[in-house]
Design an enzyme around this catalytic site. Structure first.
Site, PDB file in Angstrom:
ATOM      1  N   ASP A 212       0.716  -1.408   0.162  1.00 45.72           N
ATOM      2  CA  ASP A 212       0.008   0.161   0.069  1.00 45.72           C
ATOM      3  C   ASP A 212       0.919   1.172  -0.148  1.00 45.72           C
ATOM      4  OD1 ASP A 212      -2.519   0.647  -0.128  1.00 45.72           O
ATOM      5  OD2 ASP A 212      -2.962   0.956   2.105  1.00 45.72           O
ATOM      6  N   ASP A 258      -9.286  -1.662   2.634  1.00 49.38           N
ATOM      7  CA  ASP A 258      -8.832  -1.318   3.984  1.00 49.38           C
ATOM      8  C   ASP A 258      -9.766  -1.834   5.107  1.00 49.38           C
ATOM      9  OD1 ASP A 258      -6.898   0.215   2.886  1.00 49.38           O
ATOM     10  OD2 ASP A 258      -8.352   1.744   2.310  1.00 49.38           O
TER      11      ASP A 258
END
Length: 396
Positions: A212, A258
């Site tokens: 990420d 997420d």
């Protein structure tokens, strides 16, 4: 507006031509946090009953240490592949194909999500009929089952409602329809994706932490794909809802990655709590509060610096660190890493080249490597009204 992707992604909002009021901002971010907690909480609870089931149709997909180590690499290749596709081919046609793909997946996911609620509210005086969809390959002794899907009247109602939502999304791309599909995807992910132990969870979250941060801060690939990608793989909430109502168009967003990635780790800790048989949910509550803290910190940093943030940068240390500290204080750290939440039977479905997952009715279908290159047959059988050529087999 920058949408998020299917992997772990950033919360993003663009404030170039629109300045949200403090009330609108608070409402949008608060709603995103609330919506993110729903699939984690209920998905974790449903993963416990799913994990206890001895029926092969209820078996989730188990993520091993090897799977966890490879996942960031596969996700990176997928992300970069999408980047090249959007650079080479027309964005319009790619998004059309993706819309149809997620249209089908969304209907199935939403139907599966609604099924337990439908079972509770369905009138007892209405007869329930059973059906079976059988899809085979070949003929005679070489005939192979490809799909064996059982459903009943309640499932058909769920499918009809989900199809209406899907058509609404395809035609209008409305943010409420997007969120219904997004919540369904997230809940199914948390429920059906099981980590086999804590070490695997740490490997997965650690790898995706690096993934990420690299793709958000190191390159423009993530942002480029995010701007081009149109699919219900994020939760959105308008910051101008108070001014424009349901027709609002300036959104704050949270990628489903997420939610699902930390969510499957939190669900694992809940199953660990259950395995301790102490009638407490210490690690689940700790990780759940850690997720709220990490997501709140992400929003604060993003709002302060006016820049999209990789949420896993804050969620991973919180969701792993807080429970480990609690385990260390309670003297259960060794037990946490030594124990597993899943039995060996969950990984048995991964042998011999077969792949097993779950469908909305907890029935199955098998993808077999041995396909006879002959005819293909589809049977739709109403159970009790005719012969079913094969015994029930749970596959994906």
């Amino acid at each position: 507006v920058i949408p998020s992707l299917t992997g772990p992604h950033e919360i993003a909002d663009i404030l170039e031509t629109f300045v949200a009021t403090p009330e609108g901002t608070a409402l949008a971010y608060g709603s995103l946090v609330f919506m993110a907690l729903l699939p984690i909480f209920f998905g974790a609870l449903r993963s416990v009953s799913c994990g206890k089931s001895k029926n092969s149709s209820d078996m989730p997909e188990t993520i091993t240490g090897r799977d966890a180590a490879r996942f960031p690499i596969i996700a990176s290749c997928t992300l970069f592949g999408l980047y090249l596709f959007f650079k080479i081919f027309s964005q319009e046609y790619i998004n059309l194909l993706l819309s149809m793909y997620f249209f089908v997946l969304g209907i199935l996911a939403l139907s599966h999500t609604m099924s337990p609620f439908m079972n509770r509210i369905f009138p007892a005086n209405i007869p329930i009929k059973q059906y079976q969809l059988l899809f085979t390959q070949g003929s005679g002794e070489t005939k192979e089952e490809m799909v064996n899907y059982e459903f009943d009247t309640k499932d058909m109602i769920c499918l009809v409602i989900s199809t209406v939502v899907g058509v609404w999304y395809i035609l209008k791309k409305h943010w409420i329809a997007n969120n219904l599909f997004g919540l369904a995807f997230a809940l199914n992910g948390v429920e059906l994706l099981h980590l086999n132990n804590i070490s695997t969870g740490c490997i997965l979250l650690g790898g995706l932490f690096v993934y990420d941060v690299f793709w958000v801060f190191g390159t423009n690939v993530m942002v480029t794909v995010a701007k081009s990608f149109e699919a219900p793989i994020k939760l959105v909430f308008p910051q101008d809802l108070l001014e424009k109502g349901l027709g609002a168009s300036q959104f704050a967003m949270l990628g489903l990655g997420d939610i699902v990635i930390p969510g499957i780790f939190i669900a694992l800790l809940l199953r660990f709590d259950v395995s301790l048989k102490k009638n407490t949910r210490t690690y689940f509550h700790t990780s759940f509060l850690a997720y709220i803290f990490g997501l709140g910190l992400t929003i604060w940093v993003m709002h302060t610096f006016k820049h999209a943030q990789p949420a896993l940068l804050y969620l991973v240390p919180a969701c792993i660190g807080f429970p480990l500290v609690v385990a260390l204080l309670k003297g259960e750290l060794t037990e946490m890493f030594r124990g597993t939440s899943e039995t060996a039977t969950f990984s048995a479905s991964r042998k011999h080249g077969s792949l097993e997952r779950r469908n909305p009715k907890r029935c199955s279908q098998r993808v077999s490597p041995r396909i006879a290159p002959t005819e293909t047959n589809i049977f739709l059988v109403r159970r009790g009204a005719g012969r079913m050529p094969y015994g029930q087999r749970d596959m994906v």
